[in-house]
Design an enzyme around this catalytic site. Sequence first.
Site, PDB file in Angstrom:
ATOM      1  N   GLU A  46     -21.384  51.497 142.444  1.00 10.08           N
ATOM      2  CA  GLU A  46     -21.805  50.104 142.518  1.00 10.08           C
ATOM      3  C   GLU A  46     -21.704  49.431 141.163  1.00 10.08           C
ATOM      4  O   GLU A  46     -22.134  49.976 140.145  1.00 10.08           O
ATOM      5  CB  GLU A  46     -23.257  49.985 143.002  1.00 10.08           C
ATOM      6  N   ASP A 111     -33.184  53.569 127.791  1.00  7.26           N
ATOM      7  CA  ASP A 111     -33.152  52.215 127.247  1.00  7.26           C
ATOM      8  C   ASP A 111     -34.236  52.107 126.190  1.00  7.26           C
ATOM      9  O   ASP A 111     -35.414  52.344 126.461  1.00  7.26           O
ATOM     10  CB  ASP A 111     -33.423  51.223 128.395  1.00  7.26           C
ATOM     11  N   ASP A 113     -35.845  49.464 123.619  1.00 11.78           N
ATOM     12  CA  ASP A 113     -35.897  48.032 123.424  1.00 11.78           C
ATOM     13  C   ASP A 113     -36.771  47.720 122.220  1.00 11.78           C
ATOM     14  O   ASP A 113     -37.909  48.171 122.163  1.00 11.78           O
ATOM     15  CB  ASP A 113     -36.513  47.443 124.701  1.00 11.78           C
ATOM     16  N   CYS A 124     -39.791  41.312 112.209  1.00 11.02           N
ATOM     17  CA  CYS A 124     -39.313  40.511 113.341  1.00 11.02           C
ATOM     18  C   CYS A 124     -40.248  40.689 114.529  1.00 11.02           C
ATOM     19  O   CYS A 124     -41.126  41.524 114.522  1.00 11.02           O
ATOM     20  CB  CYS A 124     -37.941  40.996 113.808  1.00 11.02           C
TER      21      CYS A 124
END
Lengths: 339, 494
Positions: A46, A111, A113, A124
């Site tokens: 997919e 992942d 992040d 930041c």
Amino acid sequence: MSYSDYDPACLPDLLPLYYRRLFPFSQYYRWLNYGGVQKNYFQNREFSFTLKDDIYVRYQSFSTQNELEKEMQKMNPYKIDIGAVYSHRPNQHNTVKSGSFQALEKELVFDIDMTDYDDVRTCCSAADICSKCWTLMTIAIHILDRALREDFGFQHLLWVYSGRRGVHCWVCDEAARKLSAAGRSAVAEYLSLVKGGEETVKKVVLTDPIHPFISASLEVVEKYFLEYAVQEQDILGRKECVDKVLALVPEDILFFLKSQGTVKKGQHFEKEIMLQYCYPRLDVNVSKGVNHLLKSPFSVHPKTGDYALNEQKGELLRKSGKFSFFKLKHFFFFFFSFC
Amino acid sequence: MQFQRRHRKLGTNPQSELYVQPLQFYGEPPLENISLAEFETFAVERLKLLKTVENLGVSYVKHGSQYKLKMDNELRLLHFPYRPDTEKLSLCYPDFWKRRKDHISHFILRLAYCQTEDLRRWFIQQEVDLFRYRFTDLPPQQKLEFLHKNNLKYNTLSDKEKNELSDKLLMSSYSVSGVTVEKLEFYKVPFQDALDLVRSRKVYLKAGFAFVPQQDIVTIVLNDFRTRLSKALALTARSLPAVHSDERLHPLLNHLSHAYLGQDYSIQKNVGKISLEQIDSVRKSFPLCMRQLHQALRENHHLRHGGRMQYGLFLKGIGISLEQALQFWRSEFIRGKVDADKFDKAYAYGIRHMYGKEGKRADYTPYSCMKVILSNPPSQGDHHGCPFRHSDPELLKQKLQFYKVSPSSITQILELVKGMHFQLACQKYFEVTHNVEDSSFSLSHPNQYFIESQKVLGGGKDPKREVDVPQKVQETPQHLAETSEDLEALFKDG
């Protein structure tokens, strides 16, 4: 790092060029086809596209590399996600008897992040990143790469910059692709050390014995800690930062330190502090599901114009975590290979 | 084959071999004929047992003394096999019968619980917990016999390998000492077969293999049990149509599979009961977890996915309609960094999905305490979860102080939290904030907390607790209404 020379409005003009000239279709197909060993592996994969005006289409699938190319050049997706290899062609899933259409295999993915580190970085916040806090990604990559290879025996890892604020890891070994959801979540939990939400101040708690995985990870963190936390992030520079650090130290130790300046054995609070500031923070939910869609390598990030590209591991290590961002407009081609 | 006196009657049972051991993997289905009455009794009693397993699992530390006591009690009361040595003393209910009941009832419940993902997950979880309890209790010799009988053959480490890895092995598990490395076996198990140990980092991993000490082999066995059961349930589901065509069985199986849910608070008739304006006034009736989410939402004008799900579904349960929910979330998010357009694109879909208007149109039910405590722990940026479970004790204390809980009550609550009795802690919080001596209910669901609170604050309008029959059961024919009431009554107190 300023992005002022990239204007998202030019994306519609640049994307067709990108898909015609730069996108590495043949290598991409070669990767996802996995040598054609398993029948219909590519055909049952997919893909999902995010098109102009946030139109999102799922269950895209293609029979050949050519078909993929043509379709992408026609649709010019703003974002491409890769999903699982299913039991049937995803674009025909509606014709399949309900319950039979199943996600069978997918790479094991991670992942990381940068926003998950907001409570421990001062340079930041949110989606911003700079060379000072990028060290966190370097640390994360070193720790996870080692663990995935040495502890779990995986060999085919693809590390990619996600395009904006973090990194993704694609583990492509056959064993990884065949891993169950329970297996994925177990691996992700094994790799998780920083736990707790807004309501938890102390997010890392170590008890004896210290597992070899933690010791190995600490070795990496210790290498970078001084440079990162004290110099780059300046965690002892302002009172509020110092207070945050002290909040992680147990009361009795603080008292002891104040009165005598030495520390009793068996406490691991220095390790805990270092880990809380530097240890990789994974989003376990991304890794858990076999059918979870993840941004594809070489997908452009619409807001930054950067594309999710492969970080050749050697290159990254030699440059000590300094990373230069390529802008779409400059048509740089970044050489990549599988580790 | 030797037959003991009391087994003589059943010597002709070809499966009596299966009942020689107190514990089994349920690999072979029962082959005999039984009466419908026995079918029903066995099923209901096993379901009772599994319900107990579930409740004890959240209320007490697993395998602590309280847990063991209550489990043994329940097993004894329901005539299921429990302790191999004491079983022989029981004269009126021979082991054989108990093991047979164990065997048959398990397979009956498979029929009832194979149909959906949720049912399967629940059934597997309780069966695994039950199995773990009974396996841990087996004497070492019987454990070894069990392993061999069930084909769990893994390679062991040689002495040389053990020496090389000894310091890593020592550091990988609390239960491993210098003596154990020398004297006991270590099994080299592919990590996929030892997921529980991997997940909690209680084993040394190298090149994809987990080095499992002898005494931890139970987790491997459990994993195997879980996998086998999962596969078996999938197979069972496929042959279900044949079973359902038997009219005697179909209604009973349906009741069994719905009974486990108890009250799920997805009741349609509550819709519109609470309006948006009333949210701030009924907030006193929110359990702590929802107050936390509400506050975070008001302060940050945002909640992450986990928080939106937990709070959103709770609001649905107390009666907020879809339109009101959309209005509520939008008005809150707009005050933050999200503009109306983005809200409609990114968040409205999710809310409609919650109400069953999108995707596979599943009408999601509000999370029970069990779900909130056990799944999806909060991480950085999250405010969901159970405050008694997921908050630092210090922060929890501050929060309780803010809500004007007395110091002595705070201490009691923190004690309960320390003992991992999170729902009991929440109940105590209820008692203290509502000024009642003894909450007359056993807390298992945030919406239940809300309803009970409204009752107390509203002067106890409802004379008895509402029995909310899940929609599917309403289709049952009249003559089985009685059975369904009995089953509902069984699970009222959770």
